[in-house]
Design a protein around this motif. Structure first.
Motif, PDB file in Angstrom:
ATOM      1  N   MET A 259       0.720  -0.992   0.670  1.00  0.00           N
ATOM      2  CA  MET A 259       0.354  -0.554  -0.022  1.00  0.00           C
ATOM      3  C   MET A 259       0.544   1.341  -0.081  1.00  0.00           C
ATOM      4  N   SER A 260       0.553   2.238  -0.954  1.00  0.00           N
ATOM      5  CA  SER A 260       1.361   3.728  -1.287  1.00  0.00           C
ATOM      6  C   SER A 260       0.877   4.594  -0.014  1.00  0.00           C
ATOM      7  N   CYS A 261       1.604   5.564  -0.003  1.00  0.00           N
ATOM      8  CA  CYS A 261       1.512   6.862   1.371  1.00  0.00           C
ATOM      9  C   CYS A 261      -0.365   6.999   0.552  1.00  0.00           C
ATOM     10  N   CYS A 262      -0.386   7.086  -1.177  1.00  0.00           N
ATOM     11  CA  CYS A 262      -1.543   7.531  -1.430  1.00  0.00           C
ATOM     12  C   CYS A 262      -2.663   6.984  -1.207  1.00  0.00           C
TER      13      CYS A 262
ATOM     14  N   ILE B 273      12.850  16.124   4.758  1.00  0.00           N
ATOM     15  CA  ILE B 273      11.943  15.229   5.400  1.00  0.00           C
ATOM     16  C   ILE B 273      12.146  14.002   5.002  1.00  0.00           C
ATOM     17  N   GLY B 274      11.932  13.390   5.448  1.00  0.00           N
ATOM     18  CA  GLY B 274      11.369  12.056   4.968  1.00  0.00           C
ATOM     19  C   GLY B 274      10.020  11.611   5.079  1.00  0.00           C
ATOM     20  N   PHE B 275       9.603  11.847   5.324  1.00  0.00           N
ATOM     21  CA  PHE B 275       7.674  11.704   5.741  1.00  0.00           C
ATOM     22  C   PHE B 275       7.067  12.930   6.409  1.00  0.00           C
ATOM     23  N   TRP B 276       5.965  12.818   6.462  1.00  0.00           N
ATOM     24  CA  TRP B 276       4.921  13.669   6.850  1.00  0.00           C
ATOM     25  C   TRP B 276       3.486  13.644   6.609  1.00  0.00           C
ATOM     26  N   LYS B 277       2.809  13.237   8.187  1.00  0.00           N
ATOM     27  CA  LYS B 277       1.477  12.781   8.010  1.00  0.00           C
ATOM     28  C   LYS B 277       1.340  11.206   7.809  1.00  0.00           C
ATOM     29  N   LEU B 278       0.783  10.118   9.244  1.00  0.00           N
ATOM     30  CA  LEU B 278       1.059   8.726   9.165  1.00  0.00           C
ATOM     31  C   LEU B 278      -1.127   8.484   8.831  1.00  0.00           C
ATOM     32  N   ALA B 279      -0.734   7.856   8.704  1.00  0.00           N
ATOM     33  CA  ALA B 279      -2.368   6.770   7.878  1.00  0.00           C
ATOM     34  C   ALA B 279      -2.521   6.074  10.352  1.00  0.00           C
ATOM     35  N   ILE B 280      -2.401   7.627  10.873  1.00  0.00           N
ATOM     36  CA  ILE B 280      -1.962   6.561  12.604  1.00  0.00           C
ATOM     37  C   ILE B 280      -3.033   7.700  13.472  1.00  0.00           C
ATOM     38  N   LYS B 281      -3.960   6.970  14.232  1.00  0.00           N
ATOM     39  CA  LYS B 281      -4.592   7.950  14.912  1.00  0.00           C
ATOM     40  C   LYS B 281      -4.068   7.253  16.792  1.00  0.00           C
TER      41      LYS B 281
ATOM     42  N   GLN C 215      -5.621  -0.844  10.303  1.00  0.00           N
ATOM     43  CA  GLN C 215      -6.000   0.288   9.472  1.00  0.00           C
ATOM     44  C   GLN C 215      -7.264   0.342   8.840  1.00  0.00           C
ATOM     45  N   ASP C 216      -7.772  -0.553   8.495  1.00  0.00           N
ATOM     46  CA  ASP C 216      -9.369  -1.454   7.662  1.00  0.00           C
ATOM     47  C   ASP C 216     -10.373  -1.570   8.392  1.00  0.00           C
ATOM     48  N   ARG C 217      -9.843  -1.733   9.959  1.00  0.00           N
ATOM     49  CA  ARG C 217     -11.188  -2.093  10.564  1.00  0.00           C
ATOM     50  C   ARG C 217     -12.073  -0.549  11.068  1.00  0.00           C
TER      51      ARG C 217
ATOM     52  N   PRO D 114       1.057   4.711   5.414  1.00  0.00           N
ATOM     53  CA  PRO D 114       0.607   3.628   6.313  1.00  0.00           C
ATOM     54  C   PRO D 114       1.534   3.005   7.353  1.00  0.00           C
ATOM     55  N   LEU D 115       1.391   3.237   8.847  1.00  0.00           N
ATOM     56  CA  LEU D 115       2.336   3.405   9.888  1.00  0.00           C
ATOM     57  C   LEU D 115       3.414   1.760   9.225  1.00  0.00           C
ATOM     58  N   SER D 116       2.500   0.624   8.462  1.00  0.00           N
ATOM     59  CA  SER D 116       3.624  -0.659   8.760  1.00  0.00           C
ATOM     60  C   SER D 116       4.682   0.148   7.727  1.00  0.00           C
ATOM     61  N   GLU D 117       4.904   1.067   6.759  1.00  0.00           N
ATOM     62  CA  GLU D 117       5.203   1.248   5.713  1.00  0.00           C
ATOM     63  C   GLU D 117       6.384   2.474   6.406  1.00  0.00           C
ATOM     64  N   ALA D 118       6.350   3.362   6.985  1.00  0.00           N
ATOM     65  CA  ALA D 118       6.628   4.717   7.870  1.00  0.00           C
ATOM     66  C   ALA D 118       7.507   3.184   9.209  1.00  0.00           C
ATOM     67  N   LEU D 119       7.011   2.467   9.279  1.00  0.00           N
ATOM     68  CA  LEU D 119       8.130   1.792  10.419  1.00  0.00           C
ATOM     69  C   LEU D 119       9.715   2.135   9.910  1.00  0.00           C
TER      70      LEU D 119
END
Length: 415
Positions: A1-4, A278-286, A394-396, A11-16
């Motif tokens: 899954m891409s960041c888009c 910047i490596g990345f900014w804004k994650l799919a995490i809450k 994430q999809d739950r 996604p968190l797993s991709e960021a880690l």
């Protein structure tokens, strides 16, 4: 899954994985006395240089003898042996124990080669030099053999292992006085925001106390890192830029809190673009969507959100594993279990959600978990009252009462 795939959120797993792939150990090796090495990470493998225990010794207080001498012993057939000496810890018996004889022996004392078992003192009757046995004994009974724990050349601890209170006596038993470890990581911490006030200062209308810096530094103190506290920086581009340049010159890691969102006064991202990358900014995490990861000239940068729960969640879930790798520590996956959820939980698909809960075991032996209530990113009481994260995929979507969920108990860093 891409960041888009989730409206531009990575996604968190991709960021880690991205962080782990871009980081390396930055700490030099130092040698410390064993008494000062707790919490440091080993920079080399530890191999046993001797047998532990170094000699056969008694597991209890009693009498050392030949098992064959009392093989017919019973209440109806008591057998008497002659006491010919004693073996105490640090004062071994040096003679030979012949058949029909025994010696007094204490816990930890050397077991002579001429005997093959130890009988605990409670099962013997002593009358002067005559010792009566009313039970038989097995060969090797109550003897701890040389090398039973560790043998010469055996691997003990591996490079990348973080020394715990359980490891120190293990290394001491090998006679290891000093260990090669990685030095402490230097971590600079600063908060940004015009509304922030230090503890003890009066609050004007719209002000709040800077709690994030205290929670960040408290957690970092358990990582055995060297913290450099830069305090509160006002929402001014130049002030933030100057503070980050100074922090970059002094530390291996720079952690900011606040200023990474998209408001008019959120300058961290702009400063990072100017003096770093910047490596990345804004994650799919809450909570914790506005989390930034990047690099300055000399250091790694972690930009935590300003909301208190978001800051500690992203520090714990993202920055801590990254800093562990920078310290040379082998990364261990978080311990997670399935549990029965006792409350209904609100969740929209799209982001991995770290809700706060309390887990326990019910009367049926099942692992259960309850929510701590309001899960707002500014409700820090939800952290204080909890003992775990309820990790919702994430999809739950929403969780009903009785559904199974994943529970991540807090590690000693948080507990």
């Amino acid at each position: 899954m891409s960041c888009c795939d989730t409206n531009g959120l990575m996604p968190l797993s991709e960021a880690l994985q991205k962080m782990q792939d871009s980081l390396s150990n930055v700490c030099e090796t130092i040698t410390l006395p064993l008494s000062e090495a707790l919490g440091f990470t080993l920079s080399e493998n530890i191999v046993s240089v001797l047998n532990v225990p170094p000699f056969n010794n008694s597991a209890m207080d009693g009498y050392a003898l030949h098992a064959n001498d009392i093989k017919e012993g019973s209440e109806n057939n008591p057998i008497q042996l002659t006491l010919v000496g004693k073996s105490f810890a640090g004062a071994p018996f040096t003679g030979e124990v012949k058949s029909g004889c025994c010696i007094r022996i204490m816990t930890g004392a050397v077991v002579p080669d001429s005997v093959d078992c130890v009988v605990m003192q409670e099962k013997c009757i002593a009358e002067g030099d005559s010792i009566t046995f009313t039970q038989s004994a097995m060969v090797n009974n109550n003897i701890r053999f040389s090398g039973e724990d560790l043998t010469v050349g055996q691997a003990v601890l591996q490079q990348g292992h973080k020394l715990t209170p359980r490891d120190i006596p293990l290394l001491a038993s090998l006679g290891i006085a000093t260990v090669a470890v990685y030095r402490k990581l230097k971590v600079a911490v600063l908060s940004s925001g015009d509304e922030l006030k230090s503890l003890g200062e009066p609050l004007a209308q719209g002000d709040i106390y800077d709690s994030n810096r205290y929670s960040i530094i408290a957690l970092l103190s358990r990582l055995n890192v060297e913290v450099i506290d830069f305090g509160i920086i006002k929402d001014d581009y130049t002030l933030i830029r100057d503070a980050m340049i100074q922090a970059d010159q002094q530390a291996n890691v720079v952690i900011t809190s606040g200023g990474v969102s998209v408001g008019e006064a959120d300058f961290i991202k702009d400063v990072l673009n100017e003096i770093g990358e910047i490596g990345f900014w804004k994650l799919a995490i809450k909570p914790g969507k506005p989390f930034a990861f990047g690099k300055l000239q000399n250091s790694i940068f972690f930009g935590l959100p300003g909301n208190p729960v978001s800051a500690i969640v992203t520090l714990y879930q993202l920055a801590v594993p990254a800093m562990a790798k920078m310290c040379g520590e082998k990364i261990k996956p978080a311990v997670r279990f399935n549990a029965i959820c006792r409350d209904a939980l609100s969740k929209a698909p799209g982001r991995t959600d770290f809700q706060r809960g309390t887990y326990s075991v019910n009367e049926q032996g099942q692992l259960i978990v309850n929510t701590t209530g309001s899960q707002g990113s500014g409700v820090f009481s939800s952290m204080s009252q909890s003992n775990c994260f309820i990790v919702l995929e994430q999809d739950r979507g929403n969780v009903s009462v009785g559904e199974k969920v994943v529970v991540e108990p807090y590690s000693p860093l948080m507990d």
